[in-house]
Design a protein around this motif. Structure first.
Motif, short mmCIF file in Angstrom:
data_model
loop_
_atom_site.label_atom_id
_atom_site.label_comp_id
_atom_site.label_asym_id
_atom_site.label_seq_id
_atom_site.Cartn_x
_atom_site.Cartn_y
_atom_site.Cartn_z
N THR A 68 0.83 -1.21 0.00
CA THR A 68 0.00 0.00 0.00
C THR A 68 0.87 1.26 0.00
O THR A 68 0.42 2.33 0.42
N ASP A 69 2.07 1.15 -0.48
CA ASP A 69 2.98 2.29 -0.45
C ASP A 69 2.91 3.16 -1.70
O ASP A 69 3.46 4.26 -1.73
N GLY A 70 2.29 2.64 -2.75
CA GLY A 70 2.27 3.38 -4.01
C GLY A 70 0.89 3.90 -4.35
O GLY A 70 -0.10 3.61 -3.66
N LEU A 71 0.82 4.65 -5.42
CA LEU A 71 -0.46 5.14 -5.94
C LEU A 71 -0.72 4.37 -7.23
O LEU A 71 0.03 4.52 -8.20
N TRP A 72 -1.76 3.53 -7.20
CA TRP A 72 -2.06 2.66 -8.34
C TRP A 72 -3.47 2.98 -8.81
O TRP A 72 -4.43 2.75 -8.08
N PHE A 73 -3.61 3.49 -10.01
CA PHE A 73 -4.96 3.83 -10.47
C PHE A 73 -5.05 3.83 -11.98
O PHE A 73 -4.04 3.86 -12.69
N SER A 74 -6.30 3.80 -12.46
CA SER A 74 -6.58 3.80 -13.89
C SER A 74 -7.70 4.78 -14.20
O SER A 74 -8.67 4.90 -13.43
N ILE A 75 -7.55 5.46 -15.34
CA ILE A 75 -8.53 6.44 -15.80
C ILE A 75 -9.17 5.89 -17.07
O ILE A 75 -8.47 5.35 -17.93
N VAL A 76 -10.48 6.07 -17.21
CA VAL A 76 -11.16 5.66 -18.44
C VAL A 76 -11.45 6.88 -19.29
O VAL A 76 -12.05 7.85 -18.82
N LEU A 77 -11.01 6.85 -20.54
CA LEU A 77 -11.31 7.93 -21.49
C LEU A 77 -12.00 7.32 -22.70
O LEU A 77 -11.64 6.23 -23.15
N ARG A 78 -12.97 8.05 -23.22
CA ARG A 78 -13.75 7.55 -24.36
C ARG A 78 -13.34 8.26 -25.63
O ARG A 78 -12.84 9.37 -25.61
N GLU A 79 -13.60 7.59 -26.77
CA GLU A 79 -13.42 8.25 -28.06
C GLU A 79 -14.44 9.38 -28.18
O GLU A 79 -15.55 9.24 -27.67
N PRO A 80 -14.14 10.49 -28.87
CA PRO A 80 -12.85 10.77 -29.48
C PRO A 80 -11.83 11.21 -28.43
O PRO A 80 -12.12 12.06 -27.60
N ARG A 82 -8.88 13.25 -27.18
CA ARG A 82 -8.52 14.61 -27.59
C ARG A 82 -7.03 14.86 -27.67
O ARG A 82 -6.61 15.89 -28.18
N VAL A 83 -6.24 13.94 -27.12
CA VAL A 83 -4.79 14.14 -27.06
C VAL A 83 -4.10 12.92 -27.66
O VAL A 83 -4.41 11.80 -27.29
N ALA A 137 -13.02 2.31 -25.47
CA ALA A 137 -12.62 3.05 -24.27
C ALA A 137 -11.13 2.83 -24.08
O ALA A 137 -10.59 1.77 -24.42
N TRP A 138 -10.46 3.85 -23.58
CA TRP A 138 -9.03 3.75 -23.31
C TRP A 138 -8.82 3.74 -21.81
O TRP A 138 -9.38 4.59 -21.10
N ILE A 139 -8.05 2.78 -21.36
CA ILE A 139 -7.79 2.65 -19.92
C ILE A 139 -6.34 3.05 -19.68
O ILE A 139 -5.41 2.40 -20.17
N VAL A 140 -6.20 4.15 -18.97
CA VAL A 140 -4.88 4.75 -18.76
C VAL A 140 -4.45 4.42 -17.33
O VAL A 140 -4.96 4.98 -16.37
N GLY A 141 -3.53 3.47 -17.20
CA GLY A 141 -3.09 3.02 -15.88
C GLY A 141 -1.81 3.73 -15.47
O GLY A 141 -0.87 3.84 -16.27
N ARG A 185 -6.26 19.55 -16.73
CA ARG A 185 -5.80 20.84 -17.27
C ARG A 185 -5.21 20.66 -18.67
O ARG A 185 -5.44 21.48 -19.56
N ILE A 186 -4.48 19.56 -18.88
CA ILE A 186 -3.78 19.36 -20.15
C ILE A 186 -4.69 18.74 -21.22
O ILE A 186 -4.49 18.96 -22.41
N TYR A 187 -5.70 17.99 -20.78
CA TYR A 187 -6.51 17.21 -21.73
C TYR A 187 -7.50 18.12 -22.46
O TYR A 187 -8.66 18.23 -22.12
N ARG A 188 -6.98 18.79 -23.50
CA ARG A 188 -7.80 19.70 -24.29
C ARG A 188 -7.53 19.42 -25.75
O ARG A 188 -6.45 18.97 -26.12
N THR A 189 -8.49 19.74 -26.59
CA THR A 189 -8.34 19.47 -28.02
C THR A 189 -7.13 20.17 -28.63
O THR A 189 -6.50 19.65 -29.53
N ASP A 190 -6.80 21.36 -28.15
CA ASP A 190 -5.78 22.14 -28.83
C ASP A 190 -4.38 21.92 -28.25
O ASP A 190 -3.45 22.63 -28.61
#
Ligand code: BTN
Length: 256
Positions: A68-80, A82-83, A137-141, A185-190
């Protein structure tokens, strides 16, 4: 950590607004993939586990996270999405968090590692999943070494944690919340995430030890193209573009 405390104080607009927490899972990437069931995944859902019994690393390797010493997580992003490439996003966000808010001089190693000096602080594994509605879906671990004071022998020479770097423990919950804020903050189309990546690496212009198809050699890294592929001049003088790290092991050594 629990679901409520993770949501309390979370300053994002959409990322992590759906948040799941478990004390122990096999892998947060697998958990996120399983959880879709017959319902398509929620954009920005986050799956966090205090420990993983079967953490997955890149190239089919194991990711040591059975504590339990680390940070372990996953984010789900859908199409489209943006980055592009999506796998660059968490590393850029994490380097910004470490440099701006924690005072740790982290940098990026192609394609997806976050290093401090020549030691690995964090790794990223992006996997895709076909949804029941035929979308992707994209799973970002993301795995970040936080409070480890020692690593198993096979990692002892190559891994590092925030605690080992700074001499103090960190609250994983707060790190997660701040990292999600940086990613949002960074996840933007441009956004040109490749350009952001280039300015957070020390590899460009460096001589790097690379093992490709079992053969080690020194290569000169010329750059990263707009698709995120690594451009090198090989030992025989040929210019090469390396697309993925699957048959490539970039050594820890950076030449002069
Ligand atoms: C690498 O080999 O560098 C990638 C490591 C990715 C580890 C993270 S921890 C959270 C998520 N769940 C997993 O099983 N792997 C990723």
């Amino acid at each position: 950590m629990n679901e409520r405390s993770l949501r309390d104080g979370l300053a994002t607009t959409w990322l992590g607004r759906t948040m799941f927490y478990a004390d122990s899972v096999d892998s947060t990437n697998l958990w996120a993939a399983r959880s879709s069931g017959t319902n398509p995944q929620v954009e920005g859902a986050v799956f966090v586990a205090a420990r993983q019994t079967r953490g997955r690393g890149s190239g089919g390797s194991r990711w040591y996270s059975d504590d339990t010493d680390g940070l372990w997580f996953s984010i789900v992003l859908r199409e489209p999405v943006r980055v592009q490439p999506l796998s660059f996003l968490p590393g850029v966000a994490l380097v910004d968090l470490l440099r701006q808010e924690i005072g740790v001089d982290a940098h990026l190693k192609w394609p997806n590692d976050v290093l401090v000096g020549d030691r690995k602080l964090a790794g990223i594994l992006v996997e895709s999943q076909q949804q029941s509605d035929a979308s992707t879906a994209w799973i970002v671990g993301i795995g970040l070494n936080v409070n480890q004071v020692a690593f198993p022998p096979e990692l002892a020479d190559t891994a590092v944690s925030l605690r080992l770097l700074t001499g103090r423990p960190f609250r994983r919950q707060s790190l997660l919340q701040r990292l999600l804020q940086q990613i949002e903050r960074i996840y933007r189309t441009d956004v040109d995430v490749v350009q952001l990546w280039r300015t957070r690496t020390r590899m460009i212009g460096a001589r790097v030890r690379a093992t490709r198809r079992g053969v080690p050699s020194w290569v000169h890294v010329v750059g990263v193209n707009d698709a995120g592929h690594l451009q090198v001049i090989a030992a025989d003088g040929s210019q090469q573009t390396w697309v993925s790290s699957t048959d490539l092991d970039l050594g820890r050594e950076f030449g002069e």
